[in-house]
Enzyme design. Sequence first.
Site, mmCIF file in Angstrom:
data_model
loop_
_atom_site.group_PDB
_atom_site.id
_atom_site.type_symbol
_atom_site.label_atom_id
_atom_site.label_comp_id
_atom_site.label_asym_id
_atom_site.label_seq_id
_atom_site.Cartn_x
_atom_site.Cartn_y
_atom_site.Cartn_z
ATOM 1 N N HIS A 93 -3.631 -1.502 -5.422
ATOM 2 C CA HIS A 93 -4.990 -2.034 -5.199
ATOM 3 C C HIS A 93 -5.839 -1.671 -6.424
ATOM 4 C CE1 HIS A 93 -8.384 -3.647 -3.305
ATOM 5 N NE2 HIS A 93 -8.646 -2.755 -2.389
ATOM 6 N N ASP A 152 -7.582 7.391 2.899
ATOM 7 C CA ASP A 152 -7.483 5.969 3.254
ATOM 8 C C ASP A 152 -6.910 5.902 4.671
ATOM 9 O OD1 ASP A 152 -7.273 3.174 3.164
ATOM 10 O OD2 ASP A 152 -5.392 3.185 2.018
ATOM 11 N N CYS A 156 -11.852 4.072 0.303
ATOM 12 C CA CYS A 156 -11.970 2.666 -0.114
ATOM 13 C C CYS A 156 -12.622 1.816 0.970
ATOM 14 C CB CYS A 156 -10.609 2.123 -0.502
ATOM 15 S SG CYS A 156 -9.367 2.312 0.776
ATOM 16 N N ARG A 199 -4.882 -11.635 -2.854
ATOM 17 C CA ARG A 199 -4.633 -10.501 -1.953
ATOM 18 C C ARG A 199 -3.475 -10.903 -1.059
ATOM 19 N NH1 ARG A 199 -8.573 -6.783 1.726
ATOM 20 N NH2 ARG A 199 -8.897 -5.931 -0.350
ATOM 21 N N GLN A 221 -9.865 -1.657 -6.836
ATOM 22 C CA GLN A 221 -10.553 -0.580 -6.106
ATOM 23 C C GLN A 221 -10.758 0.637 -7.016
ATOM 24 O OE1 GLN A 221 -11.676 -0.444 -2.675
ATOM 25 N NE2 GLN A 221 -12.642 1.412 -3.460
ATOM 26 N N ARG A 241 -17.811 -1.967 -6.069
ATOM 27 C CA ARG A 241 -16.780 -3.026 -6.114
ATOM 28 C C ARG A 241 -17.354 -4.270 -6.788
ATOM 29 N NH1 ARG A 241 -12.720 -3.255 -2.687
ATOM 30 N NH2 ARG A 241 -11.794 -4.427 -4.363
HETATM 31 N N1 NVA Z 1 -4.302 0.860 2.509
HETATM 32 C C1 NVA Z 1 -5.316 -0.067 3.005
HETATM 33 C C2 NVA Z 1 -6.354 -0.329 1.987
HETATM 34 C C3 NVA Z 1 -7.478 -1.219 2.430
HETATM 35 C C4 NVA Z 1 -8.504 -1.472 1.374
HETATM 36 C C5 NVA Z 1 -4.642 -1.345 3.453
HETATM 37 O O1 NVA Z 1 -3.801 -1.865 2.704
HETATM 38 O O2 NVA Z 1 -4.929 -1.811 4.546
HETATM 39 N N1 CP Z 2 -11.713 -1.605 0.025
HETATM 40 C C1 CP Z 2 -11.396 -2.893 0.246
HETATM 41 O O1 CP Z 2 -10.575 -3.508 -0.425
HETATM 42 O O2 CP Z 2 -12.073 -3.458 1.276
HETATM 43 P P1 CP Z 2 -11.834 -4.902 1.894
HETATM 44 O O3 CP Z 2 -10.503 -4.864 2.597
HETATM 45 O O4 CP Z 2 -12.983 -5.097 2.827
HETATM 46 O O5 CP Z 2 -11.820 -5.912 0.783
#
Ligand code: NVA
Ligand code: CP
Length: 328
Positions: free
Chosen positions: A134, A230, A271, A107, A137, A316
């Site tokens: 992502h 989101d 998400c 990540r 997800q 997930r």
């Molecule tokens: N768009 C959000 C998704 C989190 C799962 C982020 O990147 O923070």
């Molecule tokens: N939806 C998601 O990726 O959540 P986290 O940031 O908690 O992993």
Amino acid sequence: MINLKGRSFLTLLDFTPTEIRYLIDSAHMFKQLKLSGQEQPILNNKSICLLFQKDSTRTRSAFEIGAGDQGAHTVYFGPSGSHIAKKESIVDTARVLGGMFDGIQFRGYRQKDAQDLAKYAGVPVWNGLTDEYHPTQILADHLTILEERGYLKGIRFVYYGDAKNNMGNSLMIGAVKMGMHFVAVAPKEYWPEKKLVKECQAIALKTNATLTFTEDPIAGAKNADVIYTDVWVSMGESDSVWQKRLKDLMPYQVSMKIINAAKPNVIFLHCLPAFHDRNTEIGEKIFQKYGFSELEVTDEVFQSKHSKVFDQAENRLHSIKALMVATL
Ligand code: NVA
Ligand code: CP
């Protein structure tokens, strides 16, 4: 025969609809096995690296529990826990980790870093979120839709808010791959990049999917099977963008007005994490500064019977487990 052994999972663009469907179906199978107490570990003695440059609740839990359920073990590096990118290049890190681990969850910020990790590690790399995509997800999202509706092809999937972030991009790709009707509802400047839209249009021609972009929040909801949103400011973005995002995207907040404009049995997905009340540090700060107590979704929608966000979050685990088993 579908064989994904040794494959990295960096973006859904690299996978055929059949391969994606295979992952979703096997997630469904792993869910049933776990819930009925019949799961057998088949990843015994595998070592999984969890490399996070950004924080996580769900993705980390899914990889750790999924690996544990399957007999594998994990090593977690948090945002300040390794030398990656600070003192050691992505390429060198990849070569080190590739020599010790059987698979790597990454990540981070740049999609290119995920690609380089995969290129130089020599073991499967799973993208657990970058600024651009992502993809894990989406497997959970589609599993949830399948559980609720029984099919994916022909689903009218309507996304509100920042449609050019990692979720907007990946949801659009996932939708066209699986033959859905994808609608992005947002001001024009938040629509996905033209290059990606073109790529998705080409896929849509083959799968009978459609792509629609609109700035009209009520018209956009018409006939929706799924309403999705989101956060308006993603991890890694500067706090200074909040003011403009609030102004631009508040008309696209998912409220009961939007839900009522969709199909009566529409499901709401997110998400997560979500800003639907003031019970977070950031949520409270935004309220103190700008006076909004609910952001991308109202608490009423979030808590309503339409909302399947906690089933979605649980999924997930099952989908990430399926991905690890399929690729290791
Ligand atoms: N768009 C959000 C998704 C989190 C799962 C982020 O990147 O923070
Ligand atoms: N939806 C998601 O990726 O959540 P986290 O940031 O908690 O992993």
